[in-house]
Write an enzyme that holds these catalytic residues in place. Structure first.
Site, short mmCIF file in Angstrom:
data_model
loop_
_atom_site.label_atom_id
_atom_site.label_comp_id
_atom_site.label_asym_id
_atom_site.label_seq_id
_atom_site.Cartn_x
_atom_site.Cartn_y
_atom_site.Cartn_z
N ASP A 13 0.75 -1.23 0.02
CA ASP A 13 0.04 0.06 -0.14
C ASP A 13 0.86 1.45 0.00
O ASP A 13 0.42 2.17 0.25
CB ASP A 13 -1.01 0.11 1.12
CG ASP A 13 -1.70 -1.39 1.27
OD1 ASP A 13 -2.31 -1.64 0.28
OD2 ASP A 13 -1.56 -1.83 2.47
N LYS A 16 2.60 2.16 -4.96
CA LYS A 16 3.35 1.67 -6.31
C LYS A 16 2.77 2.01 -7.47
O LYS A 16 3.36 2.26 -8.59
CB LYS A 16 3.55 0.10 -6.26
CG LYS A 16 4.03 -0.38 -5.18
CD LYS A 16 4.43 -1.99 -4.91
CE LYS A 16 3.05 -2.43 -4.46
NZ LYS A 16 2.72 -2.34 -3.19
N GLY A 42 -3.88 -4.48 -4.73
CA GLY A 42 -4.70 -3.01 -5.12
C GLY A 42 -3.72 -1.92 -5.38
O GLY A 42 -2.90 -1.54 -4.39
N HIS A 43 -3.81 -1.16 -6.44
CA HIS A 43 -3.45 0.09 -6.76
C HIS A 43 -4.28 1.06 -6.90
O HIS A 43 -5.33 0.89 -7.80
CB HIS A 43 -2.47 -0.15 -8.03
CG HIS A 43 -1.26 -1.00 -7.87
ND1 HIS A 43 -0.56 -1.14 -6.75
CD2 HIS A 43 -0.87 -1.88 -8.69
CE1 HIS A 43 0.63 -2.04 -7.05
NE2 HIS A 43 0.12 -2.84 -8.03
N GLN A 225 1.95 -6.51 -3.55
CA GLN A 225 2.37 -6.48 -2.08
C GLN A 225 3.73 -5.84 -1.85
O GLN A 225 3.81 -4.72 -2.38
CB GLN A 225 2.46 -8.05 -1.51
CG GLN A 225 1.08 -8.75 -1.78
CD GLN A 225 0.64 -9.20 -3.13
OE1 GLN A 225 1.30 -10.08 -3.57
NE2 GLN A 225 -0.88 -9.23 -3.03
#
Length: 428
Positions: A13, A16, A42-43, A225
């Protein structure tokens, strides 16, 4: 032309997607590649004020002209893949250039079932998984009973592989967890329903990427991750089931280590973590609440509130070492705008001794207490700054101090969620 790796240098988180998006818009990026993880990642990317969230797809899917690749190291839920694609198509995003590795492993519905019942069975010893089947899919891969994307195109092989995978799984479900057995034919029928849409996307992505590098193309490898969630080098067992460090890029994409030119570690100006596990700088006071509130610290994929703490230079140095980082990209500096003094963890105290490197054992890390140095805050809004020199002196000093103690230079700084809210500290 280079192969560039962008990965998380904390517990995930870190932003990225913002770093990846910046590279893809400032340089000519021909390919953006996911090499590990599944739709538990998740991005969040903000483009022209519009927020997008990617999960299984590389964030480069939002970059016109770039080919997005889901490589062999990823575990793919066809349901999640097409749900995400449909959401982007509905918003006018062109997804025609997506490629999926024939060797990527499939997450079937039974993987999510096993994930959820196992986590409940663990009780107070829960790992804190997302329950989306990522761990069980990787377990099947290592146990050599996994189903790969290419298997979906041969119904006989697919049936045999699902049957083999469910042989042991169903014994666990019925005899240990007191659940119904899963029918092989039902799973096969569900997976076959994705074949027609999936087939045009599938190729030998290792060959594709190596030829692209041979031809002088620029390939951006996007981590999912983060380092501290790596199954070998993270805070085991509170980790993911794959290898999101730089070394994992090579196995996850089928390229050699000599291909990689830059390794960029994305790191927040503070620290967050989702799920269970040790977290030395975690805050349980109003500062922690404010970091969560101002930073909007809620998981993109899971909706879970992130645990918050101060910047941890021990973790940064460790990430720099195990990844061979060439540089850091520092995000969310603007979240710290309101603090008068900002603590930074420079070392740990473990059983009365000062420790400046990552502890060797899980027990030591659980016992680690942060040793802080304090830096003067700037107490003004920096979200409008567009060069590093425009930052207040104390903000510049904070960034330079982090660079000095973190093991690699800081290439860029994020001062807001927008594409334009990024400052270059050092030319790449």
């Amino acid at each position: 032309m280079p192969a560039i790796v962008v990965l998380g240098a904390q517990w995930g988180d870190e932003g990225k997607g913002k770093a990846t998006d910046l590279l893809a818009t400032t340089d000519t990026i021909d390919f953006v590649v996911r090499t590990s993880g599944g739709h538990n990642a998740g991005h969040t990317i903000v483009v022209n004020g519009e927020k997008f969230a990617t999960h299984l797809l590389p964030s480069g899917i939002l970059t016109p002209g770039a080919t997005s690749v889901i490589a062999n190291g990823v575990v793919v839920s066809p349901e999640a893949l097409f749900s995400e694609l449909d959401g982007l198509i509905a918003r006018g995003v062109d997804v025609a250039e997506l490629k999926v590795s024939a060797n990527a492993h499939i997450i079937a519905s039974y993987h999510a079932t096993i994930d959820k019942v196992t986590e409940r069975f663990l009780g107070k010893n829960q790992i804190g998984t997302t329950g989306r089947g990522i761990g069980p899919a990787y377990a099947d891969k290592i146990n050599r009973v996994g189903v790969r994307v290419a298997d979906l195109f041969d119904e006989k092989i697919l049936h045999e592989k699902v049957e083999a995978a469910l042989d042991v799984r169903n014994h666990l479900l019925t005899k240990i967890y007191n659940r119904r057995a899963i029918e092989v034919d039902v799973v096969v029928e569900e997976l076959l329903s994705y074949v027609d849409r999936l087939r045009p996307m599938v190729c030998d992505t290792s060959l594709l990427l190596n030829r692209a590098l041979d031809d002088g193309k620029t390939v951006l490898f996007e981590g999912a991750q983060a380092t501290m969630l790596d199954v070998d080098h993270g805070t085991y067992p509170f980790v993911t089931s794959s290898s999101p460090i730089a070394g994992g890029v090579c196995t996850g994409a089928g390229i050699g280590p000599t291909r990689i030119d830059r390794v960029i570690g994305v790191i927040k100006a503070y620290t967050t973590r989702v799920g269970a596990g040790p977290f030395p700088t975690e805050l349980f006071d109003n500062d922690g609440i404010e970091l969560q509130r101002i930073g909007g610290e809620v998981g993109v994929s899971t909706g879970r509130t992130r645990r918050c703490g101060w910047y941890d230079a021990v973790i940064a140095r460790y990430s720099s070492r195990v990844n061979g980082l060439t540089e850091f990209f520092l995000t969310k500096l603007d979240v710290l705008d309101s603090w008068e003094r900002i603590p930074v963890c420079v070392a740990y105290e473990i059983d009365g001794e000062r420790v400046e490197e990552m502890p060797m054992t899980q027990t030591e890390f659980h016992h680690a207490k942060p040793i802080y140095e304090y830096f003067d805050g700037w107490q003004e809004d920096i979200s409008g700054c567009r060069t590093f020199e425009e930052l207040p002196k104390n903000a510049q000093g904070y960034v330079k101090a982090l660079e000095e103690i973190s093991g690699a230079m800081i290439w860029g700084v994020g001062v807001g969620p927008g594409r334009e809210q990024t400052l270059v500290v050092h030319d790449a």
